[in-house]
Structure formats: C-alpha cells, structure tokens
Design an enzyme around this catalytic site. Structure first.
Site, PDB file in Angstrom:
ATOM      1  N   ILE A  41     -83.176   2.442 -45.362  1.00 48.48           N
ATOM      2  CA  ILE A  41     -84.089   3.528 -45.735  1.00 48.48           C
ATOM      3  C   ILE A  41     -84.607   4.158 -44.444  1.00 48.48           C
ATOM      4  O   ILE A  41     -85.024   3.452 -43.522  1.00 48.48           O
ATOM      5  CB  ILE A  41     -85.283   3.001 -46.566  1.00 48.48           C
ATOM      6  CG1 ILE A  41     -84.788   2.425 -47.901  1.00 48.48           C
ATOM      7  CG2 ILE A  41     -86.297   4.111 -46.817  1.00 48.48           C
ATOM      8  CD1 ILE A  41     -85.903   1.766 -48.727  1.00 48.48           C
ATOM      9  N   GLY A  77     -90.481   6.283 -42.936  1.00 46.36           N
ATOM     10  CA  GLY A  77     -91.324   7.437 -43.237  1.00 46.36           C
ATOM     11  C   GLY A  77     -91.867   8.107 -41.991  1.00 46.36           C
ATOM     12  O   GLY A  77     -91.964   9.338 -41.932  1.00 46.36           O
ATOM     13  N   VAL A  78     -92.183   7.302 -40.978  1.00 53.02           N
ATOM     14  CA  VAL A  78     -92.730   7.887 -39.752  1.00 53.02           C
ATOM     15  C   VAL A  78     -91.681   8.741 -39.030  1.00 53.02           C
ATOM     16  O   VAL A  78     -92.026   9.717 -38.355  1.00 53.02           O
ATOM     17  CB  VAL A  78     -93.272   6.790 -38.802  1.00 53.02           C
ATOM     18  CG1 VAL A  78     -94.498   6.137 -39.399  1.00 53.02           C
ATOM     19  CG2 VAL A  78     -92.203   5.750 -38.482  1.00 53.02           C
ATOM     20  N   HIS A  89     -84.012  -1.487 -40.543  1.00 57.58           N
ATOM     21  CA  HIS A  89     -84.875  -0.881 -41.581  1.00 57.58           C
ATOM     22  C   HIS A  89     -84.045  -0.291 -42.717  1.00 57.58           C
ATOM     23  O   HIS A  89     -83.886   0.917 -42.782  1.00 57.58           O
ATOM     24  CB  HIS A  89     -85.738   0.218 -40.947  1.00 57.58           C
ATOM     25  CG  HIS A  89     -86.915   0.629 -41.787  1.00 57.58           C
ATOM     26  ND1 HIS A  89     -86.820   1.512 -42.837  1.00 57.58           N
ATOM     27  CD2 HIS A  89     -88.227   0.271 -41.717  1.00 57.58           C
ATOM     28  CE1 HIS A  89     -88.012   1.713 -43.386  1.00 57.58           C
ATOM     29  NE2 HIS A  89     -88.878   0.964 -42.716  1.00 57.58           N
ATOM     30  N   GLU A 101     -91.707  12.575 -37.951  1.00 57.79           N
ATOM     31  CA  GLU A 101     -91.306  12.973 -36.606  1.00 57.79           C
ATOM     32  C   GLU A 101     -90.272  14.105 -36.650  1.00 57.79           C
ATOM     33  O   GLU A 101     -90.346  15.059 -35.874  1.00 57.79           O
ATOM     34  CB  GLU A 101     -90.748  11.767 -35.849  1.00 57.79           C
ATOM     35  CG  GLU A 101     -90.064  12.095 -34.528  1.00 57.79           C
ATOM     36  CD  GLU A 101     -90.999  12.697 -33.488  1.00 57.79           C
ATOM     37  OE1 GLU A 101     -90.502  13.425 -32.600  1.00 57.79           O
ATOM     38  OE2 GLU A 101     -92.225  12.440 -33.556  1.00 57.79           O
TER      39      GLU A 101
END
Length: 220
Positions: free
Chosen positions: A130, A133-134, A124, A138
């Site tokens: 990057i 976003g999750v 990723h 978290e």
C-alpha cells in the site's frame, strides 16, 4: 444344435450392442427368417456438425490494441524532464511523473503511476503493498511545487517546505497498478512572508482517495 447356439449367441450380441445405443433398428428378413441389425453408422446416422457456442460467437475478448487505446495518456504539459527542472526532488523521492494540466499561478494536475517496483513497498507492506499516506501527501505537495516554484508566484529560486497540513482525509488505499491523479490549487500567497496556502485532492479511476489543505514556506 450348434446352429441354435450360434444363433442365440448372435442374438445376445445384437442385444448387447443395442443396449449401448448403437443399433437403433432391428430388421427381420422374411426370405431367410434371420434377424439382422443395421448399424447407425451405415444408414440412419446424421452427419456430425461442429457447433460453435454462443459464448464463442459473442466473445468479450478485446485485445491489446483496444485496451491500449482505452488507456491512452493525455499529452503532457510538462514531461518528467521538465518536472525535474522545476522540482529539486530526485529518485527515489520524485513522485510526479508528469503534469497534464497547468494554469500559471493558480493550479496544476499531476500524475504519479504507482508500480510494484516502488522502494517503499519492500516494507509497506511485504504481504499487502500500500502506498503510504504520507507519500501520497508528499506527491500532492510536489504538484503544488510546480505552481509555487514558477512565475508569477516566484522566480523558481529556493525551495518550498511544508509549514502545515490540515483536514487530510484518506478514502481508500493506493496500491500497485494505480494511477494517482492529483490536483493542487492556490488559495493564498503572502509574498512578504513567503507563505503559500493550497488545497489538494487526488483520485484513482475517478474515485477520490485523499484530500487536504496545505501550507508551504519559501526558503532561499
């Protein structure tokens, strides 16, 4: 005749040297009627002085010591070993390096240093890493756990699970080399149901990168 040829050749030689800028002056000797060249190295040449450019004199170079001081880390309230005593997460899913500000039962500020060695960067994305976003969300939730899994909210026994995430907005990508500074604040706690509501925001270099509203449920 031979003298004339020699004299002409000498004149041509002098003219050629003068054309190269090596003979600034030609002197005529009245005693012998001979045209003579004076070398600039032998008479009028000025001494060569090494010049220091203004750019060198006003160098912008700072050096490691100055940068190290500029990057000086705030003292940890909870260093990573203490964080691991509070949170159940472990590598590669422990996303809080330390807590630098804490107000029991109310809020906390945590830090996550994002490095190129993070496992998730393998996919990723390989050509443009990057932080997902999750995982940013978290990491923020884990900072929230520092508040929720201690007194006076709980006795620290059990876990808090996600019950909901709302109004999440991402402002810019988080990439290797960034330091994610996250703040989580308690909004409501329903002890009877074991429900916690928090609001969170995270920054990189003082710029907001993500924010949202969080809900957690206590599970023993």
């Amino acid at each position: 005749c031979s003298r004339l040829i020699s004299s002409s050749a000498s004149m041509l030689t002098v003219c050629a040297i003068a054309a190269l800028g090596l003979v600034p002056q030609l002197h005529h000797s009245t005693s012998r009627g001979v045209l003579r060249a004076t070398s600039p190295l032998a008479c009028d040449a000025e001494p060569i002085v090494a010049e220091t450019s203004a750019e060198t004199e006003t160098s912008d170079w700072s050096g490691a010591a100055v940068w190290s001081k500029a990057f000086a880390e705030p003292k940890a309230v909870f260093e990573v070993n203490r964080v691991k005593e509070i949170l159940p997460h472990r590598y590669p899913f422990l996303l809080v390096d330390k807590i630098i500000e804490f107000e029991a039962g109310k809020r906390a500020v945590g830090v996550k240093k994002v490095t190129a060695n993070e496992e998730y960067f393998n996919g990723h994305f390989p050509s443009r890493p990057i932080m997902p976003g999750v995982l940013q969300v978290e990491a923020m939730a884990q900072v929230g756990g520092i508040v929720a899994l201690q007194e006076p909210i709980t006795d620290g026994k059990g876990d808090f699970f996600f019950a909901g995430v709302n109004n999440v907005k991402w402002r810019r990508p988080v990439v290797p080399g960034d330091t994610l500074v996250m703040e989580m604040e308690l909004v409501a706690f329903k002890a009877r149901f074991g429900l916690v509501k928090m609001k969170g925001v995270a920054y990189v270099d003082g710029q907001k990168v993500v924010e949202g509203d969080f809900q957690f449920a206590m599970v023993k």
